[in-house]
Enzyme design. Structure first.
Site, mmCIF file in Angstrom:
data_model
loop_
_atom_site.group_PDB
_atom_site.id
_atom_site.type_symbol
_atom_site.label_atom_id
_atom_site.label_comp_id
_atom_site.label_asym_id
_atom_site.label_seq_id
_atom_site.Cartn_x
_atom_site.Cartn_y
_atom_site.Cartn_z
ATOM 1 N N PHE A 139 0.821 -1.224 0.000
ATOM 2 C CA PHE A 139 0.000 0.000 0.000
ATOM 3 C C PHE A 139 0.848 1.264 0.000
ATOM 4 O O PHE A 139 0.337 2.350 0.270
ATOM 5 C CB PHE A 139 -0.942 0.000 1.218
ATOM 6 N N LEU A 140 2.155 1.132 -0.264
ATOM 7 C CA LEU A 140 3.012 2.326 -0.183
ATOM 8 C C LEU A 140 2.592 3.370 -1.213
ATOM 9 O O LEU A 140 2.054 3.034 -2.271
ATOM 10 C CB LEU A 140 4.479 1.955 -0.358
ATOM 11 N N CYS A 199 -0.781 2.879 -10.572
ATOM 12 C CA CYS A 199 -1.712 2.031 -9.813
ATOM 13 C C CYS A 199 -3.184 2.364 -10.026
ATOM 14 O O CYS A 199 -3.930 1.518 -10.523
ATOM 15 C CB CYS A 199 -1.363 2.100 -8.332
HETATM 16 N N1 LIG Z 1 4.345 1.648 -7.707
HETATM 17 C C1 LIG Z 1 3.574 1.688 -6.641
HETATM 18 O O1 LIG Z 1 3.428 2.703 -5.976
HETATM 19 C C2 LIG Z 1 2.856 0.439 -6.163
HETATM 20 C C3 LIG Z 1 2.233 0.449 -4.917
HETATM 21 C C4 LIG Z 1 1.591 -0.705 -4.485
HETATM 22 C C5 LIG Z 1 1.547 -1.829 -5.301
HETATM 23 N N2 LIG Z 1 2.130 -1.799 -6.516
HETATM 24 C C6 LIG Z 1 2.103 -3.018 -7.334
HETATM 25 O O2 LIG Z 1 3.379 -3.642 -7.191
HETATM 26 C C7 LIG Z 1 3.776 -4.261 -8.418
HETATM 27 C C8 LIG Z 1 5.117 -3.705 -8.870
HETATM 28 O O3 LIG Z 1 4.945 -2.341 -9.168
HETATM 29 P P1 LIG Z 1 6.186 -1.393 -9.519
HETATM 30 O O4 LIG Z 1 5.639 -0.025 -9.713
HETATM 31 O O5 LIG Z 1 7.263 -1.628 -8.536
HETATM 32 O O6 LIG Z 1 6.637 -2.009 -10.933
HETATM 33 P P2 LIG Z 1 7.868 -1.551 -11.841
HETATM 34 O O7 LIG Z 1 7.365 -1.617 -13.225
HETATM 35 O O8 LIG Z 1 8.451 -0.290 -11.317
HETATM 36 O O9 LIG Z 1 8.968 -2.692 -11.597
HETATM 37 C C9 LIG Z 1 8.781 -4.021 -11.932
HETATM 38 C C10 LIG Z 1 10.155 -4.679 -12.084
HETATM 39 O O10 LIG Z 1 9.997 -6.083 -12.234
HETATM 40 C C11 LIG Z 1 10.994 -6.559 -13.137
HETATM 41 N N3 LIG Z 1 10.608 -7.887 -13.630
HETATM 42 C C12 LIG Z 1 9.610 -8.235 -14.462
HETATM 43 N N4 LIG Z 1 9.558 -9.572 -14.617
HETATM 44 C C13 LIG Z 1 10.538 -10.097 -13.841
HETATM 45 C C14 LIG Z 1 10.987 -11.432 -13.545
HETATM 46 N N5 LIG Z 1 10.391 -12.508 -14.063
HETATM 47 N N6 LIG Z 1 12.030 -11.582 -12.706
HETATM 48 C C15 LIG Z 1 12.643 -10.506 -12.154
HETATM 49 N N7 LIG Z 1 12.268 -9.236 -12.386
HETATM 50 C C16 LIG Z 1 11.215 -9.026 -13.213
HETATM 51 C C17 LIG Z 1 11.045 -5.472 -14.197
HETATM 52 O O11 LIG Z 1 12.262 -5.528 -14.940
HETATM 53 C C18 LIG Z 1 10.925 -4.204 -13.334
HETATM 54 O O12 LIG Z 1 12.198 -3.731 -12.935
HETATM 55 C C19 LIG Z 1 2.627 -4.018 -9.387
HETATM 56 O O13 LIG Z 1 1.737 -5.100 -9.350
HETATM 57 C C20 LIG Z 1 1.948 -2.780 -8.830
HETATM 58 O O14 LIG Z 1 0.588 -2.702 -9.184
HETATM 59 C C21 LIG Z 1 2.801 -0.705 -6.964
#
Ligand SMILES: NC(=O)c1ccc[n+]([C@@H]2O[C@H](COP(=O)([O-])OP(=O)(O)OC[C@H]3O[C@@H](n4cnc5c(N)ncnc54)[C@H](O)[C@@H]3O)[C@@H](O)[C@H]2O)c1
Length: 445
Positions: A155-156, A268
């Site tokens: 939830f960050l 998100c």
């Molecule tokens: N960004 C936010 O504020 C936030 C907050 C809460 C939840 N989320 C959720 O968390 C998840 C991640 O979000 P994010 O913003 O950090 O994504 P992001 O796109 O910033 O990062 C995802 C990373 O995963 C890597 N990746 C993809 N497939 C991979 C694999 N098989 N092995 C290793 N690395 C792999 C990519 O290269 C990328 O660096 C999403 O489901 C998002 O909805 C995001």
């Protein structure tokens, strides 16, 4: 504890950095080898306040490592977090391919019992598929040990991610009733962070997956609701900022997420509201409120361009617009679904000249904006705040970064051709704008 985090994005890096900071040994893995090579040198590819320092200090003390693949792990982790992206697919559902690929990688690697924790936001029920993918890989290797799958949605808030991670309102943990070891490990991991066991909510995996979508959907709903009220206020000659304060002071309503503006963006809210609509459709359920939330947001993102066109006309070829703020919110360099993108696209379609500035996201904008936007030299991304205002006919404030709070109006007057402000975040006081002799257009005022 020994922890592996798969995915070095906004969530993965914060998770890995914070758990390492708290004394765990953490390995963070990403398939993007450039990113991993940079991270190994302490170069953090995203902007998040405090994150670079956190990562650098834990690299130095040896509690944090970065790797390209699980296979290189020397010590078997007790918990593996999945924190890879789940962007929208073509139809608007969450694209789960990265999560399932990460699960496959885990299945190929696992050597003993482990708790697999999904932090990515995934469609309700995906954990069954995730478990099946891991199990299939174990079967291929004729491995008979078991593992537990847990849902632990994140939830960050970007821009305040480390604080949110270290001081969460609550921790949601979805797991099977019989996952005794997994429960012990999750408690061991999270109790030092929350200090109060009642802040940890255990529930079924599907309940946890839905909690994440419902949380984002209600926050998006608050924003869209307030934006709708703002548009109505504008028609009625009412100042929505007074209305906001009037309703926010009601403890049943609260002040958070009721600030009118030019729409929500980020990685998100837009994708999660859309994914929830898609999930509802698979149950033949028509999610009326969610559709309205989404529609209002799409309209709201057009609002600033419409106001500009109302004032200057459809042909903006002789108009120069200064834009302050490109990131979807302050304190991040994330441009995903940012309101600025809709504004720039609209203004460029009407042939406006644009000089845009963002304190942090400017580099990412240079790398990620469509090359066609730079045709005919109509879009300039500038490195200094006030360079955006050189000979400008108007300033548009899109992201409420701190340096935009108290602008130097005198300086602005000498730089700008006309003294007009479109305030997409109701940052400025209309009375003060009158005093400093700027024509002012806010949202719902
Ligand atoms: N960004 C936010 O504020 C936030 C907050 C809460 C939840 N989320 C959720 O968390 C998840 C991640 O979000 P994010 O913003 O950090 O994504 P992001 O796109 O910033 O990062 C995802 C990373 O995963 C890597 N990746 C993809 N497939 C991979 C694999 N098989 N092995 C290793 N690395 C792999 C990519 O290269 C990328 O660096 C999403 O489901 C998002 O909805 C995001």
């Amino acid at each position: 504890m020994n922890i592996a985090v798969i995915g070095a994005g906004y969530v993965g890096l914060v998770t890995a950095g914070c758990f390492a900071e708290l004394g765990n040994h953490v390995v963070c893995i990403d398939t993007d080898s450039n990113k991993i090579n940079d991270l190994k040198k302490g170069m953090v590819p995203i902007f998040e306040p405090g994150l670079a320092t956190l990562i650098q200090s834990n690299l130095l003390n040896g509690r944090l490592q970065f790797m390209h693949s699980l296979v290189a792990l020397k010590v078997h982790p007790q918990i593996i977090f999945i924190a890879v992206g789940t962007p929208s697919d073509i139809e608007g559902s969450a694209d789960t391919q990265y999560v399932l690929q990460a699960a496959k990688n885990i299945g190929e690697y696992l050597q003993q019992y482990c708790v697999i924790v999904d932090k990515s936001t995934v469609p309700v029920g995906l954990s069954q598929q995730l478990t099946a993918v891991i199990q299939a890989e174990l079967n291929k290797r004729q491995q008979t040990f078991c593992f537990d799958t847990v849902s632990n949605p994140e939830f960050l808030r970007q821009g305040a991610a480390i604080d949110d991670f270290m001081r969460p309102d609550r921790i949601i943990i979805g797991m099977g009733l019989n996952s005794i070891i997994a429960k012990e490990r999750m408690l061991e991991l999270y109790l030092p962070i929350v200090r109060h066991p009642e802040k940890i909510y255990f529930m079924s995996i599907k309940d946890a997956e839905m909690t994440k979508y419902a949380a984002n959907a209600i926050l998006a709903t608050k924003i869209s609701f307030m934006n709708e009220i703002a548009v109505l206020c504008e028609q009625m000659g009412v100042d929505v900022e007074n209305v906001r304060m009037g309703i926010g002071s009601d403890s049943r309503i609260g002040n958070a997420f009721i600030y009118p503006g030019c729409g929500y963006g980020g990685s998100c809210f837009p994708k999660d509201v859309q994914a929830l609509i898609k999930m509802a459709e698979t149950y033949d359920f028509d999610p009326l409120i969610l559709r309205a939330v989404q529609k209002r947001n799409q309209l709201q993102k057009q609002f600033l361009a419409e106001k500009i066109i109302d004032l200057f006309g459809h042909d903006l070829s002789n108009i120069t617009i200064g834009v302050w703020g490109l990131a979807f919110k302050p304190e991040t360099d994330d441009l995903r679904e940012a309101s600025s993108l809709v504004l720039l696209e609209n203004l460029l379609a009407h042939k406006a000249h644009i000089q845009a500035y963002d304190p942090v996201a400017i580099q990412k904008a240079r790398q990620s904006f469509p090359p066609s936007w730079f045709n005919a030299d109509r879009l300039q991304l500038v490195d200094q705040q006030y360079d955006a205002l050189q000979n400008a006919d108007a300033l548009v404030l899109v992201t409420e970064w701190k340096p935009f709070c108290y602008p130097d109006f005198k300086r602005m007057k000498t730089l700008m051709r006309r003294h007009i402000i479109f305030d997409g975040r109701n940052q400025y006081d209309p009375l003060q704008m009158k005093k400093v002799k700027f024509k002012y257009y806010g949202i719902g005022r």
